[in-house]
Design an enzyme around this catalytic site. Structure first.
Site, PDB file in Angstrom:
ATOM      1  N   ASP A 145      -7.623   5.572   9.641  1.00 52.85           N
ATOM      2  CA  ASP A 145      -7.283   4.277   9.060  1.00 52.85           C
ATOM      3  C   ASP A 145      -6.277   3.507   9.910  1.00 52.85           C
ATOM      4  O   ASP A 145      -6.320   2.282  10.000  1.00 52.85           O
ATOM      5  CB  ASP A 145      -6.731   4.455   7.645  1.00 52.85           C
ATOM      6  CG  ASP A 145      -7.848   4.598   6.616  1.00 52.85           C
ATOM      7  OD1 ASP A 145      -8.957   5.001   7.017  1.00 52.85           O
ATOM      8  OD2 ASP A 145      -7.608   4.306   5.438  1.00 52.85           O
ATOM      9  N   CYS A 156      -7.686  13.589   6.151  1.00 55.73           N
ATOM     10  CA  CYS A 156      -7.246  12.198   6.054  1.00 55.73           C
ATOM     11  C   CYS A 156      -7.951  11.410   4.961  1.00 55.73           C
ATOM     12  O   CYS A 156      -8.796  11.914   4.252  1.00 55.73           O
ATOM     13  CB  CYS A 156      -7.332  11.536   7.425  1.00 55.73           C
ATOM     14  SG  CYS A 156      -6.086  12.223   8.553  1.00 55.73           S
ATOM     15  N   ASP A 157      -7.596  10.125   4.902  1.00 55.03           N
ATOM     16  CA  ASP A 157      -7.720   9.290   3.708  1.00 55.03           C
ATOM     17  C   ASP A 157      -9.031   9.399   2.924  1.00 55.03           C
ATOM     18  O   ASP A 157      -9.037   9.697   1.745  1.00 55.03           O
ATOM     19  CB  ASP A 157      -7.513   7.825   4.093  1.00 55.03           C
ATOM     20  CG  ASP A 157      -6.113   7.555   4.593  1.00 55.03           C
ATOM     21  OD1 ASP A 157      -5.494   8.480   5.133  1.00 55.03           O
ATOM     22  OD2 ASP A 157      -5.632   6.416   4.467  1.00 55.03           O
ATOM     23  N   LYS A 158     -10.169   9.110   3.551  1.00 54.10           N
ATOM     24  CA  LYS A 158     -11.428   9.074   2.815  1.00 54.10           C
ATOM     25  C   LYS A 158     -12.145  10.413   2.850  1.00 54.10           C
ATOM     26  O   LYS A 158     -13.079  10.637   2.072  1.00 54.10           O
ATOM     27  CB  LYS A 158     -12.344   7.975   3.379  1.00 54.10           C
ATOM     28  CG  LYS A 158     -11.667   6.629   3.547  1.00 54.10           C
ATOM     29  CD  LYS A 158     -10.942   6.174   2.297  1.00 54.10           C
ATOM     30  CE  LYS A 158     -10.093   4.946   2.540  1.00 54.10           C
ATOM     31  NZ  LYS A 158      -8.995   5.132   3.503  1.00 54.10           N
ATOM     32  N   SER A 169      -2.530  -0.140   1.985  1.00 55.36           N
ATOM     33  CA  SER A 169      -2.413   1.201   2.526  1.00 55.36           C
ATOM     34  C   SER A 169      -1.431   2.029   1.718  1.00 55.36           C
ATOM     35  O   SER A 169      -0.500   1.498   1.102  1.00 55.36           O
ATOM     36  CB  SER A 169      -1.942   1.121   3.980  1.00 55.36           C
ATOM     37  OG  SER A 169      -1.517   2.375   4.443  1.00 55.36           O
TER      38      SER A 169
END
Length: 552
Positions: free
Chosen positions: A78, A119-121, A468
């Site tokens: 990201d 990480c994020d997704k 974010s």
């Protein structure tokens, strides 16, 4: 065993032949086959070391009598995707991760799966896949990056974004900015604050899908390797117990996760990800549940970007189980819920310790009186919007100011850096929602520039896109209905007065119902000019209020 579809009987001789082409020996044909869903790549600092971690997982699986089979899925950073077209592709990868793992694991009938996200997704995408497959599973994340240090102060990635604002406003030299960029990300791992990746890794523990330490043991610590080896060993025990993700991810487990989220002051993106995971687990979780839980659970931790502490500090203070112990002792955690440790949450909490009450504050002396997140509703967000309430300055908890309207993130950044945004303004960034973006981009650059310019206690931002996990300040995202489907945010004009009241959970534009209806009648249908995967995504994605899941 599920893998008998690959290994047993005369009709599976071709299958066994292919397995032997991989190097299988006959002695392995009677053992459980354990899939390893790895998200290693050389794009993301949080993933670049996962090949080392996966070896420990494989060692653990073999020690416990299983046969590991590794496969990979995609991941996007990201931070690298921020503030350009790449961010349109970030949230959409959550679906790709879930779909690709589902397809691989259905075509290759593993007996159980170890998931290695970071990480994020990738974390929520893997949790969605685990729920869909519903075979014995365990998660072992890559762990958090250590914080950097600049002028004796711990810093992380969010600070670098804010320092850009300081540089643009003449408060920092180019040499200082270069020094900061060299120091802020000193190791591999998911970025060092309580941003989205680390929030989701912590909530994986709270859901019961990861062993204690999953969310907080730093990436570069040998303890992370030991935890990976234990996860590899533990998946065989989970298989023997026939414990499946839907046995663990119950409605009560999701309530536990939201409660921990509130106590940690986690990312607003959890209001997208937890409902999406719950949907695939057959559980109904709404943003109204978030508000209800926030009314009961105070924010106990003030972690970066809203505070001075980082994930490494939470680790040393006792980790997620210590936070959960605090919740359990105050009646806000269902301790009966099952976990991949094959113990209940209460049993795990009793083994936890709270080593630092500055990091994990006492219940009666919280960092913020309410939960870390708040859902606001009103005529500007009839279905809801989300703000990291615990990261908003006291003077911005209630704010009224004129709108400065922009139809994209790029327009907003140009306006902010061009001096067009003044103290008291409310920056509105629209057509950045799931359908309108499409892809619901994160707005870390505008929020960081505002903070870096020293306006975060004077200017609010709101968007139908996302903010974010590294964002702080009066940044209100997920405004629903979004502009692209005719939500009120589409008809706001420069100068309209926007009223924000976080304590009372309201978000309104000071216009009559008649004026809003008249403006909406003039709206033209909106279609984003996109092709390929984004076009498909825009056609099928649903509202952010339901987790931005695909609808068919």
């Amino acid at each position: 065993m599920r893998s008998d579809n690959l290994k047993k009987g005369d009709r599976r001789a071709p299958h066994r032949s292919l397995l032997k082409g991989l190097g299988f020996v006959n002695e392995e044909m009677d053992k459980p086959i354990i899939g390893i869903a790895n998200s290693f790549n050389e794009i993301i600092p949080g993933h670049v070391h996962l090949q080392t971690l996966v070896q420990s997982v494989k060692d653990g699986i073999r020690m416990a009598g299983g046969v590991p089979m590794e496969f990979n899925t995609i991941g996007i950073c990201d931070g690298l995707a921020m503030n350009h077209i790449g961010m349109k592709y970030s949230l959409v990868t959550r679906q790709i991760v879930a779909d690709s793992i589902e397809a691989t694991a259905m075509a290759t009938p593993f007996d159980a799966i170890v998931f290695i996200p970071n990480c994020d997704k990738v974390v929520p995408g893997m949790l969605m896949a685990a729920a869909r497959l519903n075979i014995p599973s365990i998660f072992i994340s890559g762990g958090a990056m250590l914080a950097g240090v600049y002028k004796g102060k711990k810093i992380g990635l969010s600070n670098v974004f804010e320092y850009v604002g300081q540089f643009e406003s003449g408060k920092m030299t180019a040499k200082e900015l270069n020094m900061v960029e060299d120091m802020a990300c000193p190791t591999c791992g998911s970025c060092s604050g309580m941003y989205t990746a680390n929030t989701m890794n912590c909530l994986t523990e709270a859901l019961g899908m990861g062993l204690p330490g999953n969310g907080t043991v730093p990436a570069v610590f040998s303890e992370r390797l030991r935890l990976a080896k234990k996860a590899g060993m533990q998946i065989l025990e989970i298989l023997k117990a026939d414990l499946k993700p839907k046995d663990i991810m119950t409605k009560e487990a999701f309530v536990n996760a939201v409660a921990v989220d509130m106590a940690l002051g986690g990312s607003t993106n959890t209001a997208l990800h937890l409902p999406a995971v719950a949907h695939d687990a057959g559980v109904k979780l709404t943003i109204d549940d978030f508000n209800e839980i926030a009314a009961r659970v105070p924010q106990l931790c003030k972690l970066s970007p809203s505070g001075e502490y980082f994930i490494e500090d939470l680790y040393r203070a006792g980790g997620v189980t210590a936070v959960m112990r605090r919740l359990l002792e105050n009646g806000e955690l269902d301790g009966t819920q099952k976990t991949v440790a094959l113990k209940t949450q209460e049993e795990l909490c009793k083994e936890a310790y709270i080593n630092d009450e500055d990091v994990i504050k006492p219940w009666d002396k919280p960092a913020y009186a309410g939960g870390g997140l708040a859902v606001l509703k009103g005529n500007l967000a009839e279905l809801g919007s989300v703000v990291k309430a615990g990261a908003v300055a006291d003077e911005m908890q209630v704010h009224s100011g004129p709108a400065k309207v922009y139809n994209s993130e790029e327009e907003a950044v140009d306006g902010i850096l061009g001096g067009k945004v003044k103290s008291g303004d409310v920056v509105v960034i629209r057509y950045e929602g799931p359908k309108g973006g499409p892809g619901m981009r994160e707005m870390l650059t505008p929020t960081s520039v505002i903070a870096g310019m020293g306006l975060d206690k004077e200017v609010a931002l709101l968007t139908d896109g996302r903010f974010s996990g590294a964002t702080r300040g009066a940044s209100i995202g997920h405004v629903c209905p979004e502009a692209a489907v005719g939500g009120t945010i589409a008809v706001v004009r420069d100068g309209d007065i926007i009223e924000i009241d976080i304590p009372n959970r309201t978000l309104n534009v000071k216009l009559s119902d008649e004026e809003i209806a008249a403006r909406k009648a003039e709206l033209k249908p909106y279609e984003p000019e996109v092709t390929g995967y984004l076009k498909k995504y825009a056609l099928h994605v649903g509202s952010a209020v339901n987790g931005a899941i695909e609808e068919y």
